[in-house]
Design an enzyme around this catalytic site. Structure first.
Site, PDB file in Angstrom:
ATOM      1  N   HIS A  29       0.813  -1.226   0.000  1.00  0.00           N
ATOM      2  CA  HIS A  29       0.000   0.000   0.000  1.00  0.00           C
ATOM      3  C   HIS A  29       0.841   1.268   0.000  1.00  0.00           C
ATOM      4  CE1 HIS A  29      -2.119  -3.315   2.174  1.00  0.00           C
ATOM      5  NE2 HIS A  29      -2.932  -3.114   1.157  1.00  0.00           N
ATOM      6  N   CYS A  30       1.967   1.237  -0.708  1.00  0.00           N
ATOM      7  CA  CYS A  30       2.857   2.422  -0.812  1.00  0.00           C
ATOM      8  C   CYS A  30       3.308   2.899   0.572  1.00  0.00           C
ATOM      9  CB  CYS A  30       2.194   3.586  -1.537  1.00  0.00           C
ATOM     10  SG  CYS A  30       1.624   3.209  -3.184  1.00  0.00           S
ATOM     11  N   ALA A  31       3.330   2.023   1.560  1.00  0.00           N
ATOM     12  CA  ALA A  31       3.704   2.442   2.914  1.00  0.00           C
ATOM     13  C   ALA A  31       4.620   1.389   3.539  1.00  0.00           C
ATOM     14  CB  ALA A  31       2.444   2.655   3.752  1.00  0.00           C
TER      15      ALA A  31
END
Ligand SMILES: Cc1ncc(COP(=O)(O)O)c(C=O)c1O
Length: 391
Positions: free
Chosen positions: A346-348
């Protein structure tokens, strides 16, 4: 398709959004401000109208300080690169950030333009404001923090962080990608200097929309590198004689033709959100999460990340399915059940490292205002069968 990917972008969009976009395209789609003709003036009025609504949404005093952007990433980059232009500085951020905060900051740290401190979170995904206080230094210019984690949905105490940062004298940038539209944001009461948000998530607008509110404590616009620097320079529809970007907000940070069609859709979406009520939208998302958590928490085949208490969340829930890679679980949900979720990091990545789910990540379930009880039942039945595949 049964849609549980609202944290990426909301779907469906209210019909009013498409209607407003089609009407604008058919009737008013001139380039705003660039010509004095009637259509251009109508397009400019639309921008003024939506600008005012968005400024009010975050209790920004001056609508001219509301900048239209292409998405939240664009807004965050304008903020980060704008205020960190004036020489070396220390920046504080957190492990919960999306790559649209982490990457520009890390790139600046790697090239020696800033020193970066990344504050951790507890096991449930909350940042302790006192950890931020402890990370502050004399030369800290900026604290950049997400309001709600896009992995865990955990809502951070932005007001407490804002008070600490204000007392210290640094600037506070809030990434409101997952909170705007559902969690109240008040830049005055929360001591927020810059707030970046998308128009296409809980605000229910089309993709290609977003905004940045630039508070009065931010440096004044300055093309020469000693104030707020524009990271995109070009036409503003106004003063064409100036050899550099005219230092007047909002145009200083809005070079180029804006996404007027998208902004027309966003304007209509804001009216839908106002009619539904943010409190009611959040309560609905929380009710859905409560049902999902109650079922999955009682089943040892599932891991729930973050708090079980939904009152501390927006509508995003990360889970693990025993024996299954999240990508496989999401693919089965999509292929066999027509259910959209989002697997992976999740791009995290720092958040997943902090909660122990790196590198495979988790399966994220994010309901929205149009999620029905039938959708939830279908998801729970499907997850039951998916979990069998992991056994
Ligand atoms: C916390 C957070 N910040 C920033 C972004 C980037 O938003 P956008 O996709 O509008 O660029 C996202 C997107 O999911 C997000 O969840």
């Amino acid at each position: 398709m049964i849609y549980f990917d609202n944290a990426a972008t909301s779907f469906p969009k209210p019909p009013e959004v498409a209607e407003a976009m089609a009407r604008f395209l058919a009737e008013d789609a001139a380039n705003p401000g660039r010509g004095g003709h009637r259509m251009a003036v109508r397009a400019e009025r639309l921008l003024d109208d939506v600008r005012l609504k968005l400024a009010r949404l975050v209790n920004g005093r001056d609508p001219q300080r509301l900048i239209f952007t292409l998405n939240c990433t664009d807004a965050l980059n304008i903020a980060i690169k704008g205020v960190l232009d004036g020489g070396p500085a220390h920046v504080v951020t957190t492990v919960l950030e999306h790559n649209s905060v982490s990457r520009p900051l890390q790139a600046m740290a790697d090239t020696g333009r800033i020193e970066l401190t990344r504050v951790g979170c507890d096991a449930d995904g909350f940042v302790d404001p006192d950890e931020i206080r402890r990370a502050l230094r004399k030369d800290t210019r900026l604290v950049a923090m997400t309001h709600a984690s896009n992995v865990l949905g955990t809502v951070q105490d932005a007001g407490a962080v804002g008070a600490i940062v204000r007392e210290h004298g640094a600037l506070f940038l809030l990434d409101a990608a997952q909170s705007v539209g559902v969690v109240p944001i008040d830049v005055e009461a929360m001591n927020v200097d810059l707030v970046a948000f998308p128009g296409h998530k809980a605000l229910l607008g089309p993709t290609g929309t977003g905004a940045l509110y630039v508070g009065e404590r931010c440096p004044p616009p300055a093309a020469g590198g000693t104030g707020f620097a524009p990271w995109r320079e070009g036409g503003t529809g106004g003063d064409s004689s100036s050899p550099t970007q005219p230092p007047v907000l909002p145009h200083f940070l809005e070079g180029g033709t804006p996404n007027t069609v998208g902004i027309a859709g966003l304007g209509a979406a804001l009216d839908v959100v106002a009619a539904k009520g943010s409190d009611a939208m959040l309560a609905h998302e929380r009710r859905v999460l409560e049902t999902v958590i109650a079922r999955l928490a009682a089943d040892p085949r599932f891991t729930i990340y973050g708090p079980h208490d939904v009152a501390r969340r927006v509508g995003a829930l990360s889970i693990g399915v025993a024996g299954l890679d999240p990508n496989d679980a999401a693919a089965i949900l999509d292929d066999a059940f027509g259910i959209a979720t989002r697997p992976g990091l999740h791009c995290a990545p720092y958040c997943h490292r902090a909660i122990g789910s790196f590198p495979a990540g988790t399966l994220r379930i994010s309901p929205g205002p149009f999620t029905t009880d039938d959708d939830v039942s279908a998801l729970l039945d499907a997850l039951d069968q998916v979990a069998e595949a992991g056994m």
